[in-house]
Motif scaffolding. Sequence first.
Motif, PDB file in Angstrom:
ATOM      1  N   ILE A  49      33.311   3.873 -28.421  1.00 17.83           N
ATOM      2  CA  ILE A  49      32.832   4.649 -29.562  1.00 17.83           C
ATOM      3  C   ILE A  49      32.771   3.744 -30.779  1.00 17.83           C
ATOM      4  CG2 ILE A  49      33.216   6.669 -31.012  1.00 17.83           C
ATOM      5  CD1 ILE A  49      32.585   7.280 -28.047  1.00 17.83           C
ATOM      6  N   THR A  50      31.611   3.677 -31.403  1.00 21.13           N
ATOM      7  CA  THR A  50      31.433   2.779 -32.552  1.00 21.13           C
ATOM      8  C   THR A  50      30.846   3.458 -33.773  1.00 21.13           C
ATOM      9  OG1 THR A  50      29.237   2.108 -31.741  1.00 21.13           O
ATOM     10  CG2 THR A  50      31.138   0.770 -31.053  1.00 21.13           C
ATOM     11  N   GLY A  51      30.147   4.562 -33.603  1.00 20.03           N
ATOM     12  CA  GLY A  51      29.396   5.130 -34.716  1.00 20.03           C
ATOM     13  C   GLY A  51      29.986   6.403 -35.276  1.00 20.03           C
ATOM     14  N   ASP A  52      29.274   6.934 -36.282  1.00 21.04           N
ATOM     15  CA  ASP A  52      29.671   8.203 -36.893  1.00 21.04           C
ATOM     16  C   ASP A  52      29.630   9.323 -35.862  1.00 21.04           C
ATOM     17  OD1 ASP A  52      30.138  10.165 -38.981  1.00 21.04           O
ATOM     18  OD2 ASP A  52      28.007  10.649 -38.799  1.00 21.04           O
ATOM     19  N   TYR A  53      28.642   9.264 -34.997  1.00 24.84           N
ATOM     20  CA  TYR A  53      28.544  10.187 -33.872  1.00 24.84           C
ATOM     21  C   TYR A  53      28.033   9.394 -32.687  1.00 24.84           C
ATOM     22  CZ  TYR A  53      23.510  10.074 -34.532  1.00 24.84           C
ATOM     23  OH  TYR A  53      22.212   9.648 -34.639  1.00 24.84           O
ATOM     24  N   GLN A  54      28.291   9.879 -31.499  1.00 28.92           N
ATOM     25  CA  GLN A  54      27.838   9.172 -30.306  1.00 28.92           C
ATOM     26  C   GLN A  54      27.693  10.152 -29.164  1.00 28.92           C
ATOM     27  OE1 GLN A  54      29.555   5.336 -30.117  1.00 28.92           O
ATOM     28  NE2 GLN A  54      29.195   5.057 -27.915  1.00 28.92           N
ATOM     29  N   VAL A  55      26.653   9.963 -28.370  1.00 24.90           N
ATOM     30  CA  VAL A  55      26.362  10.812 -27.220  1.00 24.90           C
ATOM     31  C   VAL A  55      26.241   9.929 -25.992  1.00 24.90           C
ATOM     32  CG1 VAL A  55      24.749  12.460 -26.193  1.00 24.90           C
ATOM     33  CG2 VAL A  55      25.122  12.459 -28.671  1.00 24.90           C
ATOM     34  N   GLU A  56      27.021  10.240 -24.968  1.00 23.22           N
ATOM     35  CA  GLU A  56      26.994   9.439 -23.746  1.00 23.22           C
ATOM     36  C   GLU A  56      26.965  10.364 -22.530  1.00 23.22           C
ATOM     37  OE1 GLU A  56      26.852   6.176 -23.539  1.00 23.22           O
ATOM     38  OE2 GLU A  56      27.278   5.629 -25.641  1.00 23.22           O
ATOM     39  N   SER A  57      25.969  10.186 -21.670  1.00 25.83           N
ATOM     40  CA  SER A  57      25.969  10.910 -20.409  1.00 25.83           C
ATOM     41  C   SER A  57      26.971  10.268 -19.466  1.00 25.83           C
ATOM     42  CB  SER A  57      24.579  10.899 -19.771  1.00 25.83           C
ATOM     43  OG  SER A  57      24.627  11.481 -18.486  1.00 25.83           O
ATOM     44  N   LEU A  58      27.870  11.070 -18.927  1.00 23.34           N
ATOM     45  CA  LEU A  58      28.832  10.570 -17.942  1.00 23.34           C
ATOM     46  C   LEU A  58      28.284  10.677 -16.531  1.00 23.34           C
ATOM     47  CD1 LEU A  58      32.166  12.018 -19.382  1.00 23.34           C
ATOM     48  CD2 LEU A  58      31.017   9.854 -19.908  1.00 23.34           C
ATOM     49  N   GLY A  59      27.117  11.304 -16.382  1.00 21.56           N
ATOM     50  CA  GLY A  59      26.447  11.358 -15.096  1.00 21.56           C
ATOM     51  C   GLY A  59      26.611  12.677 -14.370  1.00 21.56           C
ATOM     52  N   THR A  60      26.133  12.687 -13.130  1.00 22.40           N
ATOM     53  CA  THR A  60      26.161  13.891 -12.304  1.00 22.40           C
ATOM     54  C   THR A  60      26.749  13.639 -10.925  1.00 22.40           C
ATOM     55  OG1 THR A  60      23.907  13.438 -11.522  1.00 22.40           O
ATOM     56  CG2 THR A  60      24.131  14.848 -13.469  1.00 22.40           C
ATOM     57  N   THR A  61      27.380  12.487 -10.741  1.00 26.88           N
ATOM     58  CA  THR A  61      27.951  12.199  -9.421  1.00 26.88           C
ATOM     59  C   THR A  61      29.154  13.091  -9.147  1.00 26.88           C
ATOM     60  OG1 THR A  61      29.267  10.424 -10.387  1.00 26.88           O
ATOM     61  CG2 THR A  61      27.140   9.816  -9.425  1.00 26.88           C
ATOM     62  N   ASN A  62      29.566  13.130  -7.887  1.00 26.67           N
ATOM     63  CA  ASN A  62      30.660  14.028  -7.503  1.00 26.67           C
ATOM     64  C   ASN A  62      31.965  13.708  -8.207  1.00 26.67           C
ATOM     65  OD1 ASN A  62      28.566  14.287  -5.499  1.00 26.67           O
ATOM     66  ND2 ASN A  62      30.035  15.444  -4.276  1.00 26.67           N
ATOM     67  N   THR A  63      32.279  12.412  -8.308  1.00 29.95           N
ATOM     68  CA  THR A  63      33.525  11.999  -8.956  1.00 29.95           C
ATOM     69  C   THR A  63      33.198  11.046 -10.092  1.00 29.95           C
ATOM     70  OG1 THR A  63      34.782  12.210  -6.891  1.00 29.95           O
ATOM     71  CG2 THR A  63      35.756  10.881  -8.646  1.00 29.95           C
ATOM     72  N   ILE A  64      33.717  11.348 -11.275  1.00 26.58           N
ATOM     73  CA  ILE A  64      33.473  10.493 -12.434  1.00 26.58           C
ATOM     74  C   ILE A  64      34.811  10.191 -13.095  1.00 26.58           C
ATOM     75  CG2 ILE A  64      32.367  10.286 -14.697  1.00 26.58           C
ATOM     76  CD1 ILE A  64      30.275  12.305 -13.728  1.00 26.58           C
ATOM     77  N   ASN A  65      35.125   8.907 -13.220  1.00 25.00           N
ATOM     78  CA  ASN A  65      36.299   8.460 -13.965  1.00 25.00           C
ATOM     79  C   ASN A  65      35.803   7.640 -15.147  1.00 25.00           C
ATOM     80  OD1 ASN A  65      38.290   9.528 -12.160  1.00 25.00           O
ATOM     81  ND2 ASN A  65      37.829   7.836 -10.755  1.00 25.00           N
ATOM     82  N   ALA A  66      36.010   8.157 -16.348  1.00 22.35           N
ATOM     83  CA  ALA A  66      35.491   7.505 -17.543  1.00 22.35           C
ATOM     84  C   ALA A  66      36.632   7.052 -18.439  1.00 22.35           C
ATOM     85  CB  ALA A  66      34.579   8.453 -18.312  1.00 22.35           C
ATOM     86  N   LYS A  67      36.483   5.854 -18.993  1.00 24.04           N
ATOM     87  CA  LYS A  67      37.410   5.363 -20.010  1.00 24.04           C
ATOM     88  C   LYS A  67      36.689   5.380 -21.344  1.00 24.04           C
ATOM     89  CE  LYS A  67      40.152   1.364 -21.445  1.00 24.04           C
ATOM     90  NZ  LYS A  67      40.534  -0.031 -21.125  1.00 24.04           N
ATOM     91  N   VAL A  68      37.268   6.054 -22.313  1.00 22.13           N
ATOM     92  CA  VAL A  68      36.680   6.167 -23.643  1.00 22.13           C
ATOM     93  C   VAL A  68      37.553   5.384 -24.607  1.00 22.13           C
ATOM     94  CG1 VAL A  68      35.895   7.745 -25.450  1.00 22.13           C
ATOM     95  CG2 VAL A  68      35.830   8.472 -23.040  1.00 22.13           C
ATOM     96  N   SER A  69      36.965   4.369 -25.233  1.00 23.31           N
ATOM     97  CA  SER A  69      37.713   3.494 -26.142  1.00 23.31           C
ATOM     98  C   SER A  69      37.252   3.743 -27.571  1.00 23.31           C
ATOM     99  CB  SER A  69      37.483   2.021 -25.774  1.00 23.31           C
ATOM    100  OG  SER A  69      37.895   1.766 -24.445  1.00 23.31           O
ATOM    101  N   LEU A  70      38.192   4.177 -28.417  1.00 21.85           N
ATOM    102  CA  LEU A  70      37.888   4.430 -29.816  1.00 21.85           C
ATOM    103  C   LEU A  70      38.459   3.371 -30.746  1.00 21.85           C
ATOM    104  CD1 LEU A  70      38.589   7.508 -28.419  1.00 21.85           C
ATOM    105  CD2 LEU A  70      37.552   8.134 -30.596  1.00 21.85           C
ATOM    106  N   GLY A  71      39.357   2.534 -30.243  1.00 24.85           N
ATOM    107  CA  GLY A  71      39.992   1.557 -31.103  1.00 24.85           C
ATOM    108  C   GLY A  71      40.774   2.258 -32.203  1.00 24.85           C
ATOM    109  N   THR A  72      40.537   1.841 -33.432  1.00 17.43           N
ATOM    110  CA  THR A  72      41.224   2.466 -34.571  1.00 17.43           C
ATOM    111  C   THR A  72      40.454   3.647 -35.146  1.00 17.43           C
ATOM    112  OG1 THR A  72      40.185   0.890 -36.095  1.00 17.43           O
ATOM    113  CG2 THR A  72      42.340   0.298 -35.185  1.00 17.43           C
ATOM    114  N   LEU A  73      39.261   3.911 -34.617  1.00 15.03           N
ATOM    115  CA  LEU A  73      38.486   5.050 -35.097  1.00 15.03           C
ATOM    116  C   LEU A  73      39.170   6.357 -34.711  1.00 15.03           C
ATOM    117  CD1 LEU A  73      34.815   3.993 -34.183  1.00 15.03           C
ATOM    118  CD2 LEU A  73      35.935   3.869 -36.415  1.00 15.03           C
ATOM    119  N   THR A  74      38.910   7.386 -35.489  1.00 17.77           N
ATOM    120  CA  THR A  74      39.402   8.727 -35.180  1.00 17.77           C
ATOM    121  C   THR A  74      38.204   9.654 -35.065  1.00 17.77           C
ATOM    122  OG1 THR A  74      41.464   8.339 -36.381  1.00 17.77           O
ATOM    123  CG2 THR A  74      40.865  10.621 -35.962  1.00 17.77           C
ATOM    124  N   ARG A  75      38.060  10.278 -33.931  1.00 17.29           N
ATOM    125  CA  ARG A  75      36.915  11.165 -33.701  1.00 17.29           C
ATOM    126  C   ARG A  75      37.363  12.409 -32.937  1.00 17.29           C
ATOM    127  NH1 ARG A  75      35.251   8.236 -36.892  1.00 17.29           N
ATOM    128  NH2 ARG A  75      33.420   6.861 -36.874  1.00 17.29           N
TER     129      ARG A  75
END
Length: 556
Positions: free
Chosen positions: A44-70
């Motif tokens: 995550i880098t911006g004021d807002y962000q949109v990311e498709s995580l997909g449609t597969t059966n199993t999805i493991n996502a890592k979301v990195s915000l660093g020092t940002l708060t969202r």
Amino acid sequence: MQFNRFSALLVVVGITLSGCGGGGGSTSTDPVIPPTNIDVNVTITGDYQVESLGTTNTINAKVSLGTLTRDLYLVLSNSATTSYTPTITHNPKVIVVPQAKTVFSTDVKEKPRILLHPQYVEDFNAQIGTLLSKAEENQFQAKTIAVPERMEDIAGTSTGIFYRSSDTSDPTAATARYVSTLPVSTDFGNKTLNIWVSDDSYGVGCAKAKCVTQDMVNALADTFLKSASDNDIYDWVTNIYGEEWGSNAEEKYSYLIPANDEITILLTDIDDDGLPASGEGRVVGFFWAKDNFDKSVVSGSNERVMFYIDSVMFANGNTTWSIDDYWPKEMVSTLAHEFQHMIHYYQKNILRYATINDNTDTWINEMLSESTEDIIGTKIGHSVEGRYPTFNENNTLSLTTWNGILADYSKVNVYGAYLLRNYGGAQVLHDIMHNSFDDQQAVVYAVNQSSNGLGKTFANLLSEWGIAVMLSDHDNLVDTPEYNIGTLFEDVYGSTIYQMNSINLFNYNPPPIIYTTSGTVKSNGNYYYKIGDNVTGDITVSLELNGQTEATLIAK
């Protein structure tokens, strides 16, 4: 501006949650074990962000915000045909005190109104295909009555007009209170407007709770059809969809009435229900195709291209009535709504279907009518924003399922507003009507005609719609579906300029409902889920899906 997304189908889904945090709702005290394999990494880098995580059966996502708060959300877009219960786990680091959000309260409350045709109209519409096909085969057996050819209307003359049934058993006594003195020039030739009023609804001291006067009739006529161009409902609506009736109808089906370039409005107390009680819904106007049939097929036909508008609600203004009072303006907006239905019947059912037995899915037909009210709203000085709080309370309804409740009108209104503001304004409405599809493919076809809609699927549009709802509180979006640019959307179509309001759905009370507990993602619907407020650092989100449910991550 658009947000390009990839495809999915459409579905009914339930959700099982664990480790849910932020914004209230149920949470789990059990520790969340991060998955060993990460197949989606999001930074995550911006004021807002949109990311498709997909449609597969199993999805493991890592979301990195660093020092940002969202704040983090998921939009789940159901695109299968069977229900499914996915599992969602996540481990957000949630600040104890939720970030304060300002929701601007509004006094906008939708007045009780139901536009779905009365049951007797629905019953008739269900048999239109049978009527025409049997008539063309000379097999239709109907009550035949000797009726002289209808003469031109003359103001002040009276007759019985049939509206409660499709036979001649229950006419209402009415008088012509307005007839265009000269035909009005339009892009489709000269037109004549006739306005009739039931005798029990007209004049001071009439038998109804509110009475129609001649000044009211004249104001209605001036709003719907008057001389000069681009200055009335007739011009603004036909500029988008085309003519309401023409000679092609009788040429194609001999039992339809000929074109005579007249439009009739009957003001009557629909269903004799007077003024509604507080919170009560009611029918305020409708178009009924029975009147487009010859009397030899439907003896109760008035053999007119006509609308029915509730007289009591139209007369329900302030102490000193004005066309700009809420209810008169609402009835004018309703007239535009019903005008789309009238044109739709001719342009879609009669001219463009291979078989007359086809009827456009109700949600699409009603969406076009709601969008018609939206796109001319600034012209008549009447906003449709009363729909938005109702949508916010019911934002997980299936888009394509129609039950005739007030919330159904709100959902198609908000969906149509998304199409209008992202895929070509009036052009997309025109293209939805002017094709031979009668289901969701009509929408896909129209969007695909726009410069930024090529290749879009219905699943893409469903997911994008959910994103647009969640980001309607932003007016600085880039390459993302939007409701809000901070000013009026402007659309030029033909020689007409249409202006539409920006929409921030979070400015209404209630704001969009966003869930923190399990719930069902209905077929062809979206489900809005909050991962957490004020999330920072790294989190993992794991989903077990069915391969046809798209999950979209939104940070804002």
